[in-house]
Design an enzyme around this catalytic site. Structure first.
Site, PDB file in Angstrom:
ATOM      1  N   TYR A 105      52.125   6.948  44.790  1.00 25.18           N
ATOM      2  CA  TYR A 105      53.222   6.511  43.904  1.00 25.18           C
ATOM      3  C   TYR A 105      54.054   7.713  43.441  1.00 25.18           C
ATOM      4  O   TYR A 105      55.268   7.624  43.284  1.00 25.18           O
ATOM      5  CB  TYR A 105      52.671   5.748  42.685  1.00 25.18           C
ATOM      6  CG  TYR A 105      52.622   4.259  42.916  1.00 25.18           C
ATOM      7  CD1 TYR A 105      51.737   3.704  43.831  1.00 25.18           C
ATOM      8  CD2 TYR A 105      53.485   3.393  42.234  1.00 25.18           C
ATOM      9  CE1 TYR A 105      51.693   2.336  44.056  1.00 25.18           C
ATOM     10  CE2 TYR A 105      53.453   2.025  42.451  1.00 25.18           C
ATOM     11  CZ  TYR A 105      52.556   1.496  43.358  1.00 25.18           C
ATOM     12  OH  TYR A 105      52.524   0.142  43.584  1.00 25.18           O
ATOM     13  N   TYR A 154      31.688   3.400  42.331  1.00 31.68           N
ATOM     14  CA  TYR A 154      32.431   4.130  41.294  1.00 31.68           C
ATOM     15  C   TYR A 154      33.197   5.288  41.925  1.00 31.68           C
ATOM     16  O   TYR A 154      34.415   5.406  41.766  1.00 31.68           O
ATOM     17  CB  TYR A 154      31.444   4.635  40.251  1.00 31.68           C
ATOM     18  CG  TYR A 154      32.078   5.308  39.059  1.00 31.68           C
ATOM     19  CD1 TYR A 154      32.951   4.620  38.220  1.00 31.68           C
ATOM     20  CD2 TYR A 154      31.783   6.639  38.749  1.00 31.68           C
ATOM     21  CE1 TYR A 154      33.511   5.239  37.111  1.00 31.68           C
ATOM     22  CE2 TYR A 154      32.337   7.258  37.650  1.00 31.68           C
ATOM     23  CZ  TYR A 154      33.202   6.563  36.833  1.00 31.68           C
ATOM     24  OH  TYR A 154      33.755   7.182  35.729  1.00 31.68           O
ATOM     25  N   VAL A 213      42.788  -6.052  33.885  1.00 32.80           N
ATOM     26  CA  VAL A 213      43.873  -5.338  34.574  1.00 32.80           C
ATOM     27  C   VAL A 213      43.722  -5.380  36.091  1.00 32.80           C
ATOM     28  O   VAL A 213      44.665  -5.062  36.813  1.00 32.80           O
ATOM     29  CB  VAL A 213      43.991  -3.870  34.092  1.00 32.80           C
ATOM     30  CG1 VAL A 213      44.371  -3.824  32.629  1.00 32.80           C
ATOM     31  CG2 VAL A 213      42.730  -3.071  34.360  1.00 32.80           C
ATOM     32  N   ASN A 241      39.234  -6.111  28.745  1.00 34.18           N
ATOM     33  CA  ASN A 241      38.628  -7.415  29.072  1.00 34.18           C
ATOM     34  C   ASN A 241      37.245  -7.533  28.425  1.00 34.18           C
ATOM     35  O   ASN A 241      36.539  -8.506  28.654  1.00 34.18           O
ATOM     36  CB  ASN A 241      38.536  -7.634  30.591  1.00 34.18           C
ATOM     37  CG  ASN A 241      37.578  -6.670  31.260  1.00 34.18           C
ATOM     38  OD1 ASN A 241      37.140  -5.705  30.656  1.00 34.18           O
ATOM     39  ND2 ASN A 241      37.263  -6.925  32.518  1.00 34.18           N
ATOM     40  N   LYS A 282      55.777   1.920  37.040  1.00 34.58           N
ATOM     41  CA  LYS A 282      57.000   2.025  37.863  1.00 34.58           C
ATOM     42  C   LYS A 282      58.099   1.124  37.287  1.00 34.58           C
ATOM     43  O   LYS A 282      59.230   1.538  37.101  1.00 34.58           O
ATOM     44  CB  LYS A 282      56.654   1.613  39.300  1.00 34.58           C
ATOM     45  CG  LYS A 282      57.818   1.629  40.247  1.00 34.58           C
ATOM     46  CD  LYS A 282      57.295   1.518  41.680  1.00 34.58           C
ATOM     47  CE  LYS A 282      58.384   1.074  42.626  1.00 34.58           C
ATOM     48  NZ  LYS A 282      58.336  -0.365  42.926  1.00 34.58           N
ATOM     49  N   THR A 298      32.761  -3.930  28.962  1.00 32.82           N
ATOM     50  CA  THR A 298      31.917  -2.927  28.289  1.00 32.82           C
ATOM     51  C   THR A 298      32.555  -2.452  26.981  1.00 32.82           C
ATOM     52  O   THR A 298      31.869  -1.894  26.135  1.00 32.82           O
ATOM     53  CB  THR A 298      31.634  -1.693  29.187  1.00 32.82           C
ATOM     54  OG1 THR A 298      32.874  -1.172  29.675  1.00 32.82           O
ATOM     55  CG2 THR A 298      30.730  -2.047  30.348  1.00 32.82           C
ATOM     56  N   GLY A 299      33.845  -2.647  26.821  1.00 27.88           N
ATOM     57  CA  GLY A 299      34.490  -2.331  25.539  1.00 27.88           C
ATOM     58  C   GLY A 299      34.118  -3.388  24.514  1.00 27.88           C
ATOM     59  O   GLY A 299      33.662  -4.473  24.877  1.00 27.88           O
ATOM     60  N   ARG A 329      23.562   5.907  29.473  1.00 29.14           N
ATOM     61  CA  ARG A 329      23.784   7.322  29.785  1.00 29.14           C
ATOM     62  C   ARG A 329      22.864   8.184  28.940  1.00 29.14           C
ATOM     63  O   ARG A 329      22.319   7.756  27.928  1.00 29.14           O
ATOM     64  CB  ARG A 329      25.263   7.686  29.603  1.00 29.14           C
ATOM     65  CG  ARG A 329      26.052   7.282  30.830  1.00 29.14           C
ATOM     66  CD  ARG A 329      27.516   7.529  30.700  1.00 29.14           C
ATOM     67  NE  ARG A 329      28.149   6.560  29.818  1.00 29.14           N
ATOM     68  CZ  ARG A 329      29.463   6.466  29.645  1.00 29.14           C
ATOM     69  NH1 ARG A 329      30.269   7.273  30.279  1.00 29.14           N
ATOM     70  NH2 ARG A 329      29.968   5.551  28.836  1.00 29.14           N
ATOM     71  N   PHE A 342      34.736   3.278  24.841  1.00 26.88           N
ATOM     72  CA  PHE A 342      34.353   4.510  24.130  1.00 26.88           C
ATOM     73  C   PHE A 342      35.513   5.513  24.091  1.00 26.88           C
ATOM     74  O   PHE A 342      36.042   5.832  23.014  1.00 26.88           O
ATOM     75  CB  PHE A 342      33.099   5.086  24.813  1.00 26.88           C
ATOM     76  CG  PHE A 342      32.823   6.522  24.520  1.00 26.88           C
ATOM     77  CD1 PHE A 342      32.752   6.989  23.206  1.00 26.88           C
ATOM     78  CD2 PHE A 342      32.620   7.435  25.554  1.00 26.88           C
ATOM     79  CE1 PHE A 342      32.493   8.326  22.934  1.00 26.88           C
ATOM     80  CE2 PHE A 342      32.353   8.772  25.297  1.00 26.88           C
ATOM     81  CZ  PHE A 342      32.299   9.217  23.985  1.00 26.88           C
TER      82      PHE A 342
HETATM   83  N1  UDP Z   1      19.129  10.726  32.687  1.00 29.77           N
HETATM   84  C1  UDP Z   1      17.867  10.917  32.182  1.00 29.77           C
HETATM   85  N2  UDP Z   1      17.378  10.023  31.280  1.00 29.77           N
HETATM   86  C2  UDP Z   1      18.100   8.964  30.839  1.00 29.77           C
HETATM   87  C3  UDP Z   1      19.399   8.775  31.349  1.00 29.77           C
HETATM   88  C4  UDP Z   1      19.892   9.672  32.280  1.00 29.77           C
HETATM   89  O1  UDP Z   1      17.161  11.880  32.543  1.00 29.77           O
HETATM   90  O2  UDP Z   1      17.580   8.190  30.014  1.00 29.77           O
HETATM   91  C5  UDP Z   1      19.677  11.728  33.622  1.00 29.77           C
HETATM   92  C6  UDP Z   1      20.331  11.146  34.877  1.00 29.77           C
HETATM   93  O3  UDP Z   1      19.378  10.985  35.914  1.00 29.77           O
HETATM   94  C7  UDP Z   1      21.359  12.232  35.200  1.00 29.77           C
HETATM   95  C8  UDP Z   1      21.735  12.793  33.838  1.00 29.77           C
HETATM   96  O4  UDP Z   1      20.702  12.401  32.940  1.00 29.77           O
HETATM   97  O5  UDP Z   1      20.769  13.259  35.977  1.00 29.77           O
HETATM   98  C9  UDP Z   1      23.052  12.265  33.317  1.00 29.77           C
HETATM   99  O6  UDP Z   1      23.040  10.865  33.491  1.00 29.77           O
HETATM  100  P1  UDP Z   1      24.153   9.923  32.889  1.00 29.77           P
HETATM  101  O7  UDP Z   1      23.767   8.527  33.219  1.00 29.77           O
HETATM  102  O8  UDP Z   1      24.383  10.258  31.464  1.00 29.77           O
HETATM  103  O9  UDP Z   1      25.506  10.301  33.637  1.00 29.77           O
HETATM  104  P2  UDP Z   1      25.910  10.872  35.071  1.00 29.77           P
HETATM  105  O10 UDP Z   1      26.297  12.280  34.802  1.00 29.77           O
HETATM  106  O11 UDP Z   1      24.753  10.803  36.023  1.00 29.77           O
HETATM  107  O12 UDP Z   1      27.031  10.005  35.477  1.00 29.77           O
END
Ligand code: UDP
Length: 310
Positions: free
Chosen positions: A162, A148, A60, A35, A108, A38-39, A189, A14
């Site tokens: 580095y 993560y 990578v 790879n 580097k 997810t892309g 998300r 993205f």
């Molecule tokens: N969230 C939600 N409904 C959804 C997906 C996410 O209410 O369908 C909430 C999630 O619990 C978080 C916020 O939205 O509090 C943002 O989540 P996202 O996965 O986008 O990214 P994050 O900021 O958590 O990495």
């Protein structure tokens, strides 16, 4: 004059694909590594006709071997959606640790400038609000998001090592929630989820009570900030994001209005370790990059909705 060459890992994702497109438009040569975990090829397909664009399929986290001069290495590759890193925790840790090590080694060898794409997740579930770069964070290392958060914290640490040991010109960006066209429908998300649910007359899923906050930055604003940072002198981390903070409930109401949807709300369990609030302090980006976002959430959502409709 010779064109400058930028190598970008995760260039078919993205954020990566928007960077490739913008850098080509700014007259750089671009080498895109991905790879495709997810892309997707679709994100960069139109760029394949450009003679200044090269696509290399590789992981990578294993090895990077690219011939010729490279001026900038942008390490963007990562799984970035909580859904994805829950499904692929080991790949997430590997691309953040081994992948960053390999990308630094390449920078580097090529005497290139290095830019690490880090994240607001290094602040974890923050106890300081808004989050300023000097805050060390509040992260659960063994929680479900630890793969993560800790891989990115390691990535920042090795990048600074580095910089200090090898005098590499490194930069670190901490990216806050970003949205826009080319997010996957099933990305998980909140922005793509709510938009796709609203457009398909499905219930909008809100996790918890929807009182948690996020601050959403439109992709074009972010890309502008990233290119400014790539060219800037700053070696310490810089936050990039939109400081306008919304609850998830407010976001859902806005999505319903902009899509004219009659969807209902379905409340779901709040994921473990979900940060309660998040808002970038962007004073540093304003000062060192002369940057701030200009696209409002409403305008950015309209553009994103029309892309998802297509
Ligand atoms: N969230 C939600 N409904 C959804 C997906 C996410 O209410 O369908 C909430 C999630 O619990 C978080 C916020 O939205 O509090 C943002 O989540 P996202 O996965 O986008 O990214 P994050 O900021 O958590 O990495």
């Amino acid at each position: 004059m010779r064109k400058k060459t930028v190598l970008i890992t995760g260039g078919a994702g993205f954020i990566g694909s928007h960077m490739c497109e913008k850098l080509l438009a700014k007259d750089y040569r671009v080498i895109c590594l991905d790879n495709f975990i997810t892309g997707t090829l679709i994100n960069v397909k139109p760029l394949l006709e450009d003679k200044n664009f090269q696509l290399v399929e590789c992981n990578v986290a294993s090895y990077i071997d690219i011939a010729g001069k490279i001026d900038y290495v942008l390490h963007c590759a990562s799984l970035a959606s909580p859904n994805d890193y829950l499904d692929y925790p080991i790949q997430t840790l590997k691309v953040g640790s081994l992948g960053t090590h390999n990308a630094l080694g390449l920078a580097k060898q090529k005497k290139a400038v290095f830019l690490l794409f880090s994240t607001s997740e290094v602040y974890g579930d923050p106890l300081v609000h808004p989050q300023v770069e000097s805050y060390w964070g509040h992260v659960n290392p063994i929680g479900v998001r630890g793969c993560y958060d800790e891989s990115k914290r390691f990535a920042e640490a090795i990048t600074m090592a580095y910089h200090r040991m090898h005098k590499l010109d490194t930069k670190i960006v901490r990216i806050f929630n970003t949205y826009g066209p080319r997010m996957r429908r099933n990305d998980g998300r909140v922005v793509p989820n709510l938009i796709c649910q609203a457009l398909n007359s499905k219930p909008l899923t809100i996790y918890g009570k929807g009182q948690q906050t996020r601050s959403f930055c439109y992709i074009d604003d972010l890309v502008d900030g990233l290119i400014r940072l790539m060219l800037a002198k700053e070696n310490l981390p810089v936050n990039l994001g939109n400081p306008n903070e919304f609850t998830i409930s407010q976001l859902s109401r806005l999505v319903l209005r902009l899509t004219n949807s009659k969807s209902k709300i379905a409340y779901k369990r709040l994921p473990l370790d979900d940060p309660k609030q998040r808002q970038p302090d962007i004073s540093k980006a304003r000062k060192c990059l002369g940057w701030e976002p200009v696209i409002s959430l409403e305008e950015g959502l309209k553009r994103t909705i029309s892309w998802f409709k297509k």
